[in-house]
Design a protein around this motif. Structure first.
Motif, PDB file in Angstrom:
ATOM      1  N   GLY A  89       0.824  -1.202   0.000  1.00 23.39           N
ATOM      2  CA  GLY A  89       0.000   0.000   0.000  1.00 23.39           C
ATOM      3  C   GLY A  89       0.857   1.251   0.000  1.00 23.39           C
ATOM      4  O   GLY A  89       0.534   2.247  -0.652  1.00 23.39           O
ATOM      5  N   LEU A  90       1.967   1.206   0.735  1.00 29.43           N
ATOM      6  CA  LEU A  90       2.850   2.377   0.774  1.00 29.43           C
ATOM      7  C   LEU A  90       3.485   2.629  -0.594  1.00 29.43           C
ATOM      8  O   LEU A  90       3.611   3.780  -1.019  1.00 29.43           O
ATOM      9  CB  LEU A  90       3.922   2.211   1.860  1.00 29.43           C
ATOM     10  CG  LEU A  90       4.883   3.390   2.032  1.00 29.43           C
ATOM     11  CD1 LEU A  90       4.136   4.692   2.328  1.00 29.43           C
ATOM     12  CD2 LEU A  90       5.896   3.107   3.135  1.00 29.43           C
ATOM     13  N   ASN A  95      -7.765   5.724  -1.160  1.00 30.09           N
ATOM     14  CA  ASN A  95      -9.161   5.293  -1.015  1.00 30.09           C
ATOM     15  C   ASN A  95      -9.242   3.911  -0.354  1.00 30.09           C
ATOM     16  O   ASN A  95     -10.189   3.161  -0.579  1.00 30.09           O
ATOM     17  CB  ASN A  95      -9.817   5.277  -2.405  1.00 30.09           C
ATOM     18  CG  ASN A  95     -11.310   5.005  -2.371  1.00 30.09           C
ATOM     19  OD1 ASN A  95     -12.020   5.474  -1.488  1.00 30.09           O
ATOM     20  ND2 ASN A  95     -11.794   4.234  -3.327  1.00 30.09           N
ATOM     21  N   THR A  96      -8.251   3.586   0.469  1.00 26.35           N
ATOM     22  CA  THR A  96      -8.180   2.244   1.067  1.00 26.35           C
ATOM     23  C   THR A  96      -9.395   1.935   1.937  1.00 26.35           C
ATOM     24  O   THR A  96      -9.908   0.819   1.918  1.00 26.35           O
ATOM     25  CB  THR A  96      -6.880   2.106   1.887  1.00 26.35           C
ATOM     26  OG1 THR A  96      -5.762   2.329   1.011  1.00 26.35           O
ATOM     27  CG2 THR A  96      -6.749   0.730   2.501  1.00 26.35           C
ATOM     28  N   TRP A  97      -9.866   2.922   2.713  1.00 24.54           N
ATOM     29  CA  TRP A  97     -10.958   2.676   3.668  1.00 24.54           C
ATOM     30  C   TRP A  97     -12.236   2.208   2.975  1.00 24.54           C
ATOM     31  O   TRP A  97     -12.857   1.227   3.364  1.00 24.54           O
ATOM     32  CB  TRP A  97     -11.246   3.948   4.473  1.00 24.54           C
ATOM     33  CG  TRP A  97     -12.292   3.823   5.537  1.00 24.54           C
ATOM     34  CD1 TRP A  97     -12.094   3.399   6.830  1.00 24.54           C
ATOM     35  CD2 TRP A  97     -13.697   4.142   5.438  1.00 24.54           C
ATOM     36  NE1 TRP A  97     -13.288   3.437   7.526  1.00 24.54           N
ATOM     37  CE2 TRP A  97     -14.279   3.888   6.701  1.00 24.54           C
ATOM     38  CE3 TRP A  97     -14.501   4.621   4.409  1.00 24.54           C
ATOM     39  CZ2 TRP A  97     -15.637   4.093   6.960  1.00 24.54           C
ATOM     40  CZ3 TRP A  97     -15.861   4.826   4.663  1.00 24.54           C
ATOM     41  CH2 TRP A  97     -16.401   4.552   5.930  1.00 24.54           C
ATOM     42  N   ALA A  98     -12.646   2.918   1.919  1.00 30.70           N
ATOM     43  CA  ALA A  98     -13.933   2.629   1.283  1.00 30.70           C
ATOM     44  C   ALA A  98     -13.841   1.517   0.240  1.00 30.70           C
ATOM     45  O   ALA A  98     -14.849   0.868  -0.048  1.00 30.70           O
ATOM     46  CB  ALA A  98     -14.487   3.883   0.636  1.00 30.70           C
ATOM     47  N   ILE A 104      -5.522   5.421  -5.198  1.00 30.89           N
ATOM     48  CA  ILE A 104      -4.522   4.594  -4.499  1.00 30.89           C
ATOM     49  C   ILE A 104      -5.204   3.664  -3.504  1.00 30.89           C
ATOM     50  O   ILE A 104      -6.096   4.092  -2.766  1.00 30.89           O
ATOM     51  CB  ILE A 104      -3.543   5.538  -3.760  1.00 30.89           C
ATOM     52  CG1 ILE A 104      -2.674   6.290  -4.781  1.00 30.89           C
ATOM     53  CG2 ILE A 104      -2.692   4.789  -2.731  1.00 30.89           C
ATOM     54  CD1 ILE A 104      -2.038   7.553  -4.239  1.00 30.89           C
ATOM     55  N   HIS A 105      -4.777   2.404  -3.491  1.00 31.64           N
ATOM     56  CA  HIS A 105      -5.343   1.431  -2.539  1.00 31.64           C
ATOM     57  C   HIS A 105      -4.273   0.547  -1.940  1.00 31.64           C
ATOM     58  O   HIS A 105      -3.404   0.056  -2.659  1.00 31.64           O
ATOM     59  CB  HIS A 105      -6.339   0.492  -3.246  1.00 31.64           C
ATOM     60  CG  HIS A 105      -7.550   1.181  -3.753  1.00 31.64           C
ATOM     61  ND1 HIS A 105      -8.673   1.350  -2.984  1.00 31.64           N
ATOM     62  CD2 HIS A 105      -7.801   1.763  -4.938  1.00 31.64           C
ATOM     63  CE1 HIS A 105      -9.577   2.018  -3.691  1.00 31.64           C
ATOM     64  NE2 HIS A 105      -9.073   2.286  -4.865  1.00 31.64           N
ATOM     65  N   ALA A 106      -4.371   0.318  -0.648  1.00 33.24           N
ATOM     66  CA  ALA A 106      -3.593  -0.755  -0.028  1.00 33.24           C
ATOM     67  C   ALA A 106      -4.444  -2.010  -0.173  1.00 33.24           C
ATOM     68  O   ALA A 106      -5.396  -2.225   0.581  1.00 33.24           O
ATOM     69  CB  ALA A 106      -3.330  -0.450   1.439  1.00 33.24           C
ATOM     70  N   ALA A 107      -4.135  -2.820  -1.176  1.00 30.65           N
ATOM     71  CA  ALA A 107      -4.904  -4.056  -1.406  1.00 30.65           C
ATOM     72  C   ALA A 107      -4.592  -5.093  -0.333  1.00 30.65           C
ATOM     73  O   ALA A 107      -5.269  -6.111  -0.223  1.00 30.65           O
ATOM     74  CB  ALA A 107      -4.605  -4.610  -2.792  1.00 30.65           C
ATOM     75  N   THR A 108      -3.592  -4.804   0.476  1.00 26.54           N
ATOM     76  CA  THR A 108      -3.290  -5.585   1.684  1.00 26.54           C
ATOM     77  C   THR A 108      -4.545  -5.736   2.531  1.00 26.54           C
ATOM     78  O   THR A 108      -4.746  -6.750   3.193  1.00 26.54           O
ATOM     79  CB  THR A 108      -2.247  -4.800   2.537  1.00 26.54           C
ATOM     80  OG1 THR A 108      -1.097  -4.547   1.743  1.00 26.54           O
ATOM     81  CG2 THR A 108      -1.879  -5.537   3.805  1.00 26.54           C
ATOM     82  N   LYS A 109      -5.384  -4.681   2.522  1.00 31.16           N
ATOM     83  CA  LYS A 109      -6.538  -4.626   3.411  1.00 31.16           C
ATOM     84  C   LYS A 109      -7.706  -5.443   2.844  1.00 31.16           C
ATOM     85  O   LYS A 109      -7.605  -6.658   2.744  1.00 31.16           O
ATOM     86  CB  LYS A 109      -6.928  -3.157   3.650  1.00 31.16           C
ATOM     87  CG  LYS A 109      -5.735  -2.247   4.037  1.00 31.16           C
ATOM     88  CD  LYS A 109      -5.102  -2.626   5.365  1.00 31.16           C
ATOM     89  CE  LYS A 109      -4.227  -1.550   5.976  1.00 31.16           C
ATOM     90  NZ  LYS A 109      -2.961  -1.272   5.327  1.00 31.16           N
ATOM     91  N   TYR A 110      -8.817  -4.802   2.462  1.00 30.82           N
ATOM     92  CA  TYR A 110     -10.016  -5.576   2.088  1.00 30.82           C
ATOM     93  C   TYR A 110      -9.890  -6.429   0.828  1.00 30.82           C
ATOM     94  O   TYR A 110     -10.413  -7.541   0.797  1.00 30.82           O
ATOM     95  CB  TYR A 110     -11.233  -4.657   1.991  1.00 30.82           C
ATOM     96  CG  TYR A 110     -11.631  -4.128   3.342  1.00 30.82           C
ATOM     97  CD1 TYR A 110     -12.115  -4.989   4.337  1.00 30.82           C
ATOM     98  CD2 TYR A 110     -11.498  -2.780   3.661  1.00 30.82           C
ATOM     99  CE1 TYR A 110     -12.460  -4.512   5.595  1.00 30.82           C
ATOM    100  CE2 TYR A 110     -11.839  -2.305   4.917  1.00 30.82           C
ATOM    101  CZ  TYR A 110     -12.315  -3.169   5.871  1.00 30.82           C
ATOM    102  OH  TYR A 110     -12.652  -2.709   7.116  1.00 30.82           O
ATOM    103  N   VAL A 154      -0.931 -11.056   2.958  1.00 27.52           N
ATOM    104  CA  VAL A 154      -0.266 -10.571   1.749  1.00 27.52           C
ATOM    105  C   VAL A 154      -0.165  -9.048   1.791  1.00 27.52           C
ATOM    106  O   VAL A 154      -1.018  -8.381   2.376  1.00 27.52           O
ATOM    107  CB  VAL A 154      -1.045 -11.059   0.484  1.00 27.52           C
ATOM    108  CG1 VAL A 154      -2.458 -10.520   0.452  1.00 27.52           C
ATOM    109  CG2 VAL A 154      -0.326 -10.692  -0.798  1.00 27.52           C
ATOM    110  N   LEU A 155       0.910  -8.518   1.208  1.00 30.12           N
ATOM    111  CA  LEU A 155       1.075  -7.067   1.043  1.00 30.12           C
ATOM    112  C   LEU A 155       0.930  -6.757  -0.440  1.00 30.12           C
ATOM    113  O   LEU A 155       1.575  -7.401  -1.276  1.00 30.12           O
ATOM    114  CB  LEU A 155       2.464  -6.617   1.497  1.00 30.12           C
ATOM    115  CG  LEU A 155       2.778  -6.627   2.995  1.00 30.12           C
ATOM    116  CD1 LEU A 155       4.255  -6.332   3.214  1.00 30.12           C
ATOM    117  CD2 LEU A 155       1.933  -5.596   3.728  1.00 30.12           C
ATOM    118  N   LEU A 156       0.092  -5.770  -0.770  1.00 32.73           N
ATOM    119  CA  LEU A 156      -0.091  -5.405  -2.174  1.00 32.73           C
ATOM    120  C   LEU A 156      -0.681  -4.001  -2.266  1.00 32.73           C
ATOM    121  O   LEU A 156      -1.435  -3.586  -1.381  1.00 32.73           O
ATOM    122  CB  LEU A 156      -1.028  -6.398  -2.877  1.00 32.73           C
ATOM    123  CG  LEU A 156      -0.846  -6.507  -4.397  1.00 32.73           C
ATOM    124  CD1 LEU A 156       0.388  -7.338  -4.739  1.00 32.73           C
ATOM    125  CD2 LEU A 156      -2.070  -7.133  -5.052  1.00 32.73           C
TER     126      LEU A 156
END
Length: 310
Positions: free
Chosen positions: A6-7, A104-107, A123-129, A136-138
């Motif tokens: 995500g970073l 936009n990681t939260w939504a 931008i999204h931290a796909a690590t999350k949802y 996984v980190l993505l």
């Protein structure tokens, strides 16, 4: 563009679109590693970094300089969940030929579609949802047509490619993201509403609650909410905050979120310059996982009792 974290989804577009001598406006309630990158590497590369109030809206026009290249947004803001008026910010930025980037990681793209609201780079931290299983980190970066070519060139130049296994695991997660998010949303809202009734909780920072100062903005632009929000304890300091966390048995202590398990983490706002807020007590961020809601309430109740005793 699919990147290794995500970073990386934050740093790659910034490195791609800004140069020495440029000015960047970043929301003060931004994800802390984004701030750290801006304060260290961007400044070292000769980029002027300025933080702004998350609730500035169209007023951002007064901060835009001739050399402003990027307005970086994150809505809702990390840990304190201020909702930004993205269309108003985008209008002001574009009038001055600046680009708008949004974390936009939260939504997730299911509950907010940045490009439809005037954002240039999403931008999204796909690590999350999207990944959803805490294994996984993505990161994902998308752009509108005008910015895509430059983004893709920067992505290729920096050589930040993701591994096939990580991509496969995120594809697996995406297949269930819709149903998982619905459950995270439902459980989180039930717990947030319940927390508003607890005397030991001064405030619940969740934009989908009518009590939230930005609820109308959230309702206008978003079509759902996720499972992460914060609570403000009614008085007490770090001792109460730590007592709450120590008493939890179901909630894990962990900085990530978006997985199946519930997590809690202490919130510190010490590095902020504008969005410090005036809170009645210490803040705790909760990620509501997929466990039974009654079990989670009982666990939180243990934490609240311990905090009150402390």
């Amino acid at each position: 563009a699919i990147v290794p974290s995500g970073l990386a989804a934050v740093t790659i577009p910034l490195l791609t679109f800004v140069s020495a001598g440029d000015h960047v406006l970043i929301v003060d309630s931004v994800y802390h590693p984004t701030r750290n990158f801006a304060d260290t590497m961007l400044k070292r590369l000769g980029i002027e970094v300025q933080y702004y109030d998350p609730r500035i809206g169209a007023g951002i026009a007064s901060l835009i300089k001739p050399n402003t290249k990027v307005v970086f947004t994150e809505s809702p803001g990390s840990n304190t969940y201020e909702v930004q008026d993205i269309p108003a910010i985008a209008k002001a930025a574009h009038a001055a030929n600046a680009l708008v980037m949004m974390d936009n990681t939260w939504a997730t793209p299911l509950y907010f579609k940045p490009l439809d609201h005037g954002v240039d780079i999403s931008i999204h931290a796909a690590t999350k949802y999207p990944a959803g299983h805490s294994d996984v980190l993505l990161g994902l970066v998308s752009a509108n047509e005008a910015c895509w070519k430059q983004l893709y060139e920067g992505f290729c130049t920096l050589g930040c490619c993701s591994g096939p296994d990580d991509i496969y695991q995120t594809l697996r997660g995406l297949r269930t993201m819709g149903v998982r998010l619905e459950q995270h949303q439902k459980s989180a809202l039930e717990i947030a509403r319940w927390l508003e009734e607890q005397p030991s909780v001064a405030q619940v920072l969740h934009p989908a609650l009518p009590s939230h100062p930005d609820h109308a903005l959230w309702k206008r632009d978003f079509c759902g909410s996720s499972g992460v929000f914060s609570i403000v304890l009614n008085g007490g300091g770090q001792k109460a905050q730590h007592a709450f966390l120590d008493a939890l048995t179901i909630f894990g202590l962990g900085y990530s979120w978006g997985g199946y398990e519930s997590l809690a983490v202490p919130v510190f706002l010490g590095d902020r310059t504008i969005a410090k807020g005036s809170y009645a007590g210490p803040l705790i961020r909760l990620q509501i996982g997929l466990e039974d809601v009654e079990d989670l309430k009982a666990d939180i109740q243990r934490g609240l009792a311990a905090a009150a005793e402390a």
